[in-house]
Design an enzyme around this catalytic site. Structure first.
Site, short mmCIF file in Angstrom:
data_model
loop_
_atom_site.label_atom_id
_atom_site.label_comp_id
_atom_site.label_asym_id
_atom_site.label_seq_id
_atom_site.Cartn_x
_atom_site.Cartn_y
_atom_site.Cartn_z
N GLU A 1 -7.53 -3.41 -4.66
CA GLU A 1 -8.15 -3.69 -3.07
C GLU A 1 -7.59 -2.25 -2.61
O GLU A 1 -7.11 -1.32 -2.80
CB GLU A 1 -6.75 -4.45 -2.26
CG GLU A 1 -7.17 -5.39 -3.14
CD GLU A 1 -5.46 -6.70 -1.96
OE1 GLU A 1 -6.07 -7.98 -1.61
OE2 GLU A 1 -4.18 -6.36 -1.43
N CYS B 1 -7.63 3.04 2.63
CA CYS B 1 -6.55 3.87 1.28
C CYS B 1 -7.57 3.27 0.35
O CYS B 1 -7.71 2.32 0.34
CB CYS B 1 -5.71 2.81 2.14
SG CYS B 1 -4.21 2.63 1.24
N CYS C 1 0.94 -1.00 -11.65
CA CYS C 1 1.14 0.59 -10.83
C CYS C 1 2.27 0.10 -12.64
O CYS C 1 3.45 -0.97 -12.84
CB CYS C 1 2.24 0.52 -9.65
SG CYS C 1 2.34 2.49 -9.64
N GLY D 1 -1.07 1.98 -7.68
CA GLY D 1 -1.47 2.57 -8.74
C GLY D 1 -0.92 3.87 -8.32
O GLY D 1 0.00 4.54 -7.13
N SER E 1 -1.18 10.57 -2.53
CA SER E 1 0.36 10.13 -1.76
C SER E 1 0.94 10.10 -3.18
O SER E 1 0.05 9.41 -4.29
CB SER E 1 0.55 9.09 -1.22
OG SER E 1 1.54 8.59 -1.08
N SER F 1 6.32 9.79 -2.14
CA SER F 1 7.27 9.57 -1.17
C SER F 1 8.42 9.44 -2.24
O SER F 1 8.89 9.44 -2.94
CB SER F 1 6.38 7.60 -2.15
OG SER F 1 5.60 7.56 -1.73
N LEU F 2 9.63 9.72 -1.24
CA LEU F 2 11.03 10.35 -1.57
C LEU F 2 11.62 9.13 -1.39
O LEU F 2 12.44 9.11 -2.55
CB LEU F 2 11.31 11.53 0.05
CG LEU F 2 12.52 12.66 -0.84
CD1 LEU F 2 11.97 12.82 -1.92
CD2 LEU F 2 12.52 13.70 0.14
N ASN G 1 8.38 -3.36 4.66
CA ASN G 1 7.71 -4.29 4.66
C ASN G 1 7.98 -5.11 3.40
O ASN G 1 8.07 -4.95 2.26
CB ASN G 1 5.99 -4.25 3.90
CG ASN G 1 5.56 -3.31 5.47
OD1 ASN G 1 5.51 -3.76 6.58
ND2 ASN G 1 5.00 -2.70 5.07
N CYS H 1 1.87 -1.00 3.48
CA CYS H 1 2.30 -0.61 2.55
C CYS H 1 3.06 -1.61 1.40
O CYS H 1 4.15 -2.73 2.47
CB CYS H 1 3.26 0.06 2.69
SG CYS H 1 2.41 2.25 4.13
N1 SAH Z 1 2.12 5.52 -5.99
C1 SAH Z 1 1.98 6.09 -5.14
C2 SAH Z 1 1.37 5.93 -4.28
C3 SAH Z 1 1.35 4.83 -4.03
S1 SAH Z 1 1.56 5.04 -1.69
C4 SAH Z 1 2.93 6.60 -3.79
O1 SAH Z 1 4.04 6.26 -4.48
O2 SAH Z 1 3.56 7.84 -3.47
C5 SAH Z 1 1.97 3.44 -0.85
C6 SAH Z 1 3.46 3.89 -0.14
O3 SAH Z 1 3.75 2.55 0.43
C7 SAH Z 1 4.54 4.73 -1.17
O4 SAH Z 1 5.21 5.87 -0.04
C8 SAH Z 1 5.43 3.44 -1.54
O5 SAH Z 1 7.07 3.86 -1.61
C9 SAH Z 1 5.27 2.86 -0.07
N2 SAH Z 1 5.60 1.22 0.24
C10 SAH Z 1 5.75 0.65 -1.00
N3 SAH Z 1 6.37 -0.65 -1.11
C11 SAH Z 1 6.45 -0.57 0.28
C12 SAH Z 1 7.27 -1.51 1.05
N4 SAH Z 1 7.45 -2.68 0.32
N5 SAH Z 1 7.01 -1.87 2.86
C13 SAH Z 1 7.26 -0.03 2.77
N6 SAH Z 1 6.38 1.09 2.32
C14 SAH Z 1 6.15 0.36 1.14
#
Ligand code: SAH
Length: 363
Positions: free
Chosen positions: A93, A106, A113, A169, A201, A223-224, A299, A342
């Site tokens: 997507e 995006c 993943c 991914g 990211s 993504s910390l 989310n 997200c």
């Molecule tokens: N693998 C990369 C790219 C994915 S980005 C990464 O980890 O950065 C997608 C972003 O959405 C990341 O920051 C991820 O941690 C966040 N994310 C994943 N699941 C989520 C959720 N349920 N609610 C809010 N953010 C979420």
């Protein structure tokens, strides 16, 4: 698989190589590049400066193809999501998020993943495969097709002005293809999107963070989501391989300046990482790194083990970071009605596919 080779996704040198292989001069690649990436042409017959015989020859051996759109949905807030079919029927997507001063696409880097972050719905789906460079560039081109944004407008007037590699991914687990795709997208004679308008990211694949900085120079988001190894190990298993100290060192080495900060994404999970002590830890952790934060309200998805932090507490968290001198906006959820937010990507289509299979089995 089609035997007619797709020209999208080839580097400039590879495209020149193809021209030589069919007995043409390498400069034809420059003309093709303009037609494909600046004009958005898909039909060789429309490429008027190539001449009929060459147009014919190209039509026999090549195509200029984006992934096929299996489904397009537009949210009440203007967010648009495409479910794309690749040649082997795998799907991913892509999402377009219009904002006042920009429009962000995006893009996904993998089908599924391998990270298995506990709060992410995409993470509950197995990795099927890496996306090819053509499939990554093709996502952006399909989005531009949908808005008819060809030829490439000047930067200031673009509807689709920014890219975030934040879809399905982990882009730094598919570094070669992602790097190739972004190099094509940044090429000044084609799509010509500046590296300043591209953000990659990552969950923290340390060795490739260095390569990304040296070779691509795009903006980096990390993504910390936790401030201690203990918590991060639990919610993001990749932390066991690349713990916080190593990650932070790689980020200190990343080419940044005050105008180009590293974005720390932080999903707020109730009772897990959202205390005031966490906010203070966070400030300590990023010391010395030109940083900004992006707080993401969790989310929820069916079966997830986490709860949403109340908005008041997220605001308090944001205030603490702000008082320490950092920008820390709370990310607005966009496209929730079409499951485009997200961590929600692909889940819907997966569900639909499973439903279809069930119905077919019942027949
Ligand atoms: N693998 C990369 C790219 C994915 S980005 C990464 O980890 O950065 C997608 C972003 O959405 C990341 O920051 C991820 O941690 C966040 N994310 C994943 N699941 C989520 C959720 N349920 N609610 C809010 N953010 C979420």
């Amino acid at each position: 698989m089609s035997e007619v080779k797709n020209l999208i996704g080839l580097s400039r040198a590879e495209l020149a190589g193809e021209m030589v292989a069919i007995g043409e001069k390498p400069f034809r690649a420059k003309q093709l590049w303009h037609w494909i990436y600046n004009r958005g042409a898909t039909d060789f017959a429309a490429m008027s400066n190539l001449g009929k015989p060459l147009q014919q020859k190209l039509t026999e051996s090549y195509r200029v193809a984006r992934p096929k759109i299996a489904r397009e949905q537009t949210s009440t807030d203007g967010t648009r999501k495409w479910l794309l079919d690749f040649d082997d029927k795998n799907q991913a997507e892509t999402v377009y998020i219009p904002e006042e001063d920009r429009g962000t696409v995006c893009i996904s880097s993998q089908v599924g993943c391998t990270l298995t972050c506990q709060f992410c719905h995409t993470g509950t789906q197995l990795l099927v495969r890496n996306l090819e460079a053509a499939e990554i560039v093709g996502q952006f081109m399909a989005a531009r097709d949908s808005y008819g944004e060809w030829p490439t407008p000047d930067d200031g007037t673009r509807l689709l002005s920014n890219i975030v590699m934040m879809g399905m991914g982990e882009p730094l687990f598919n570094y070669e293809n992602v790097a190739k795709a972004l190099t094509i997208i940044m090429d000044g004679e084609g799509i010509a999107l500046s590296k300043r308008r591209i953000t990659l990211s990552t969950a923290g694949v340390v060795p490739n963070i260095r390569r990304c900085g040296e070779e691509l120079g795009v903006n980096l988001a990390v993504s910390l989501h936790a401030t201690t190894d203990e918590v991060r190990d639990r919610i993001m298993p990749i932390n066991k391989k690349y713990p916080l100290a190593e990650l932070m060192q790689a980020l200190r080495d990343y080419p940044t300046n005050n105008a180009r900060r590293i974005t720390f994404e932080y999903v707020m999970l109730k009772g897990v990482n959202d205390s005031e002590a966490d906010a203070r830890n966070l400030v300590r952790l990023v010391k010395g790194i030109p940083a900004k934060f992006n707080l993401i309200p969790f989310n929820k998805w069916p079966g997830s083990e986490f709860e949403v932090t109340p908005m008041k507490q997220i605001e308090r968290f944001s205030d603490l970071l702000f008082q320490a001198g950092y920008s820390a906006p709370i990310r607005q959820t966009r496209g929730a009605d079409i499951l485009a937010a997200c961590g929600q990507l692909k889940s819907d289509s997966e569900r639909q596919r499973r439903l279809k299979e069930k119905l077919a089995a019942a027949e």
